[in-house]
Design an enzyme around this catalytic site. Sequence first.
Site, PDB file in Angstrom:
ATOM      1  N   CYS A 189      55.086  33.440  43.466  1.00 21.09           N
ATOM      2  CA  CYS A 189      55.866  34.453  42.398  1.00 21.09           C
ATOM      3  C   CYS A 189      54.982  35.394  41.813  1.00 21.09           C
ATOM      4  O   CYS A 189      54.278  35.438  41.735  1.00 21.09           O
ATOM      5  CB  CYS A 189      57.543  33.550  42.617  1.00 21.09           C
ATOM      6  SG  CYS A 189      58.669  35.102  42.396  1.00 21.09           S
ATOM      7  N   HIS A 212      59.580  30.330  46.563  1.00 17.18           N
ATOM      8  CA  HIS A 212      59.665  29.270  45.368  1.00 17.18           C
ATOM      9  C   HIS A 212      59.480  27.516  46.624  1.00 17.18           C
ATOM     10  O   HIS A 212      60.911  27.753  46.568  1.00 17.18           O
ATOM     11  CB  HIS A 212      60.786  29.232  44.467  1.00 17.18           C
ATOM     12  CG  HIS A 212      60.671  30.434  43.590  1.00 17.18           C
ATOM     13  ND1 HIS A 212      59.868  30.261  42.328  1.00 17.18           N
ATOM     14  CD2 HIS A 212      60.922  31.145  43.286  1.00 17.18           C
ATOM     15  CE1 HIS A 212      60.296  30.705  41.387  1.00 17.18           C
ATOM     16  NE2 HIS A 212      60.710  31.867  42.073  1.00 17.18           N
ATOM     17  N   GLU A 217      58.721  25.677  45.649  1.00 20.95           N
ATOM     18  CA  GLU A 217      59.475  23.734  44.605  1.00 20.95           C
ATOM     19  C   GLU A 217      60.716  24.147  44.231  1.00 20.95           C
ATOM     20  O   GLU A 217      61.073  23.113  43.486  1.00 20.95           O
ATOM     21  CB  GLU A 217      58.962  23.861  43.812  1.00 20.95           C
ATOM     22  CG  GLU A 217      59.048  25.381  42.321  1.00 20.95           C
ATOM     23  CD  GLU A 217      58.469  27.017  42.599  1.00 20.95           C
ATOM     24  OE1 GLU A 217      58.041  26.706  43.944  1.00 20.95           O
ATOM     25  OE2 GLU A 217      58.793  27.767  41.729  1.00 20.95           O
TER      26      GLU A 217
HETATM   27  N1  GLN Z   1      59.219  39.497  38.393  1.00 16.53           N
HETATM   28  C1  GLN Z   1      58.805  37.986  37.877  1.00 16.53           C
HETATM   29  C2  GLN Z   1      57.579  38.453  37.375  1.00 16.53           C
HETATM   30  O1  GLN Z   1      57.063  39.809  37.295  1.00 16.53           O
HETATM   31  C3  GLN Z   1      58.610  37.447  38.664  1.00 16.53           C
HETATM   32  C4  GLN Z   1      59.842  36.069  39.231  1.00 16.53           C
HETATM   33  C5  GLN Z   1      59.002  34.834  40.181  1.00 16.53           C
HETATM   34  O2  GLN Z   1      58.542  33.901  39.723  1.00 16.53           O
HETATM   35  N2  GLN Z   1      60.913  34.430  40.246  1.00 16.53           N
HETATM   36  O3  GLN Z   1      56.865  37.970  36.710  1.00 16.53           O
END
Ligand code: GLN
Length: 245
Positions: free
Chosen positions: A90, A215, A217
Site C-alpha cells: 500500500c 494489506h 498483514e
Molecule cells: N493513501 C496512503 C498514502 O498515500 C496509503 C494508504 C495505506 O497505506 N493504507 O500513503
Amino acid sequence: MQPSPPRDHVTVGILALQGAFAEHQVMLQKLSLKRRVVVVLVRQQEDLDKCDCLIIPGGESTTIALLARLAGLLEPMREFLKTKPVWGTCAGAILLARWVEGAKKGGQELLGGISITIERNGFGSQVESFEAPLEVEGLRESNCAFHGIFIRAPVVIGLSPSPTDPPIQILSRISASLLPASQTVVPIDEDDTDPRDPRTIVALRQGLHLLTTFHPELTKDHRFHEYFVQECVLPTLSISSPPPE
Ligand code: GLN
C-alpha cells in the site's frame, strides 16, 4: 579461506517509522519455514545493514518518506534495493514505485525500485476502502482466494520498464468492475473491459521486488509473507551460500 557455513536464518527488516509495521512483524513471527526468520525493525541505517530484505508497510507514504529522510534512511534504502529484495504494501508500494500521481503538494520522495506509475488514493478516500477476494499466482494453495484489504489504496496506472529493467510479472488483478468511477476502464466491447488494463493490477513483481496495493498483514493468512521470504528472498541468499556437501 574456509567458506562461511550456510546460514540457518533469514533476516527480514520492516521499516518501522509509521504505519502497519507491527502487523507485519506478527505475521513473520508466525511463519514456519525451512529457515528461521529473524525480524529487525528498521529505524536507522545500522538496522538496515543487518537485513537480507525489507518490507515497507502501509500507512501514509508522505509521512514515511519524510521520516525516512529525517532518519537518514532514504539513500541507504535506494542503495539497498539495488541488491536486496524489498516488498512494499500500500503506502510502501507508493514508495517503491518510480513515478507517482496525486502526490502531496510540493511532491514526495520515492525509492523508485519498480518501474511503474502509481496513483495515490486512486481507489478513493477512506470511506471507499473495500475488501475483495483475489486470485494470486504463485501463492501456496493458489486456488484458494486471498482476502485483499484495500484502504485508501493506490492504483497502478502505468507500467514503463526500460529495455534494461527486469520484466514486470503480474501476480494478481481485481475485476475492473471494482475500480471506482474515477478509474473507469474503457470497455473493449459491450460487456467486457480490457483485462490488460494496468489499473486492475494489485500485486506484481519486478526483479527482486514485490508490490501489493493492499494489506496482507491485516489478514490472518500468512501466504503472502511466506511467498516473499520463500520466493523472493531465499533464492537471493542461496546464490552466496556454499553448495551443499
Ligand atoms: N493513501 C496512503 C498514502 O498515500 C496509503 C494508504 C495505506 O497505506 N493504507 O500513503
